[in-house]
Design an enzyme around this catalytic site. Structure first.
Site, PDB file in Angstrom:
ATOM      1  N   ALA A  75       0.840  -1.199   0.000  1.00  0.00           N
ATOM      2  CA  ALA A  75       0.000   0.000   0.000  1.00  0.00           C
ATOM      3  C   ALA A  75       0.873   1.246   0.000  1.00  0.00           C
ATOM      4  O   ALA A  75       2.032   1.214   0.432  1.00  0.00           O
ATOM      5  CB  ALA A  75      -0.915   0.002   1.225  1.00  0.00           C
ATOM      6  N   ASP A  76       0.293   2.324  -0.483  1.00  0.00           N
ATOM      7  CA  ASP A  76       0.946   3.625  -0.406  1.00  0.00           C
ATOM      8  C   ASP A  76      -0.135   4.678  -0.226  1.00  0.00           C
ATOM      9  O   ASP A  76      -1.192   4.591  -0.856  1.00  0.00           O
ATOM     10  CB  ASP A  76       1.764   3.926  -1.662  1.00  0.00           C
ATOM     11  CG  ASP A  76       2.671   5.122  -1.452  1.00  0.00           C
ATOM     12  OD1 ASP A  76       3.695   4.960  -0.750  1.00  0.00           O
ATOM     13  OD2 ASP A  76       2.352   6.224  -1.941  1.00  0.00           O
ATOM     14  N   THR A  77       0.107   5.635   0.660  1.00  0.00           N
ATOM     15  CA  THR A  77      -0.864   6.684   0.944  1.00  0.00           C
ATOM     16  C   THR A  77      -0.247   8.039   0.639  1.00  0.00           C
ATOM     17  O   THR A  77       0.886   8.314   1.033  1.00  0.00           O
ATOM     18  CB  THR A  77      -1.305   6.637   2.424  1.00  0.00           C
ATOM     19  OG1 THR A  77      -1.879   5.356   2.699  1.00  0.00           O
ATOM     20  CG2 THR A  77      -2.334   7.724   2.733  1.00  0.00           C
ATOM     21  N   THR A 111      -5.170   6.188  -0.895  1.00  0.00           N
ATOM     22  CA  THR A 111      -4.359   5.004  -0.623  1.00  0.00           C
ATOM     23  C   THR A 111      -4.531   4.036  -1.779  1.00  0.00           C
ATOM     24  O   THR A 111      -5.653   3.668  -2.134  1.00  0.00           O
ATOM     25  CB  THR A 111      -4.770   4.320   0.700  1.00  0.00           C
ATOM     26  OG1 THR A 111      -4.643   5.269   1.764  1.00  0.00           O
ATOM     27  CG2 THR A 111      -3.875   3.117   0.994  1.00  0.00           C
ATOM     28  N   GLY A 112      -3.393   3.671  -2.372  1.00  0.00           N
ATOM     29  CA  GLY A 112      -3.374   2.632  -3.387  1.00  0.00           C
ATOM     30  C   GLY A 112      -3.007   1.328  -2.723  1.00  0.00           C
ATOM     31  O   GLY A 112      -2.103   1.286  -1.878  1.00  0.00           O
TER      32      GLY A 112
END
Length: 194
Positions: A75-77, A111-112
């Protein structure tokens, strides 16, 4: 929930917030973090695709390392104000600048997330809109000095003091703003179990 998956779940993050949120789904998981993953993105990439793009880069780094029975969650935010991406602040002065920019404004937290096994991958982004009241300099100073938000995109954690006193409106997932849209992850894990 014990039989949700035939896969062993791997969380690719050391974030205490992400660990707490994933644990809230009552699924067993382990944390596994690879160092040195490139988190850059093309300057021409549309803002709302950045988090998912970086999460996919992280997933690619893990795909070769996972076993056939493992599922990794990356994840990345990011925080977006207008067209500006507010990442993690470099220092206290940068944190002050970001919070001053967010003051009195509505911004997006994106978020991805990517769920990856050897054979399959699912990815998505979740967007939440967060509105801050006009923050005073004293409030910003207190928060930055007391909570040291250098490890947080946009220089704040909604679950901390600044969220209690500053957030006037939230549209979307609160947990997404914390860093992991667990409701969407739960639904994705159920699809992997079928």
């Amino acid at each position: 929930m014990k039989n949700l998956l035939s896969h062993k779940i791997i969380l690719a993050s050391n974030s205490p917030r992400r660990k707490e949120l994933l644990a809230g789904l009552d699924v067993q998981f382990e944390v596994r973090v690879l160092k040195g993953i490139d988190e850059s993105y093309p300057a021409t990439l549309p803002t709302f695709e950045i988090a998912e793009y970086i999460a996919q880069k992280k997933a690619s780094a893990y795909r070769e390392t996972i076993a056939a029975d493992e599922l990794v969650i990356t994840a990345d935010t990011i925080v977006v104000l207008g067209d500006e991406v507010l990442g993690k602040p470099k220092d206290a002065a940068d944190a002050h600048r970001m919070l001053r920019e967010l003051s009195g404004q509505t911004h997006q937290v994106i978020t991805g997330v990517v769920l990856t096994t050897k054979e399959r991958q699912e990815h998505f982004s979740v967007v939440s809109n967060v509105t801050f009241k006009e923050l005073t300099d004293d409030e910003i100073d207190y928060y930055v000095e007391t909570y040291k938000p250098m490890d947080k995109a946009g220089a704040y954690g909604i679950q901390e003091w600044i969220g209690y006193v500053g957030v006037t409106r939230l549209e979307g997932s609160y947990f997404n703003v914390m860093g992991l849209p667990v409701q969407r992850i739960y639904e994705a894990l159920r699809r992997f179990a079928n």
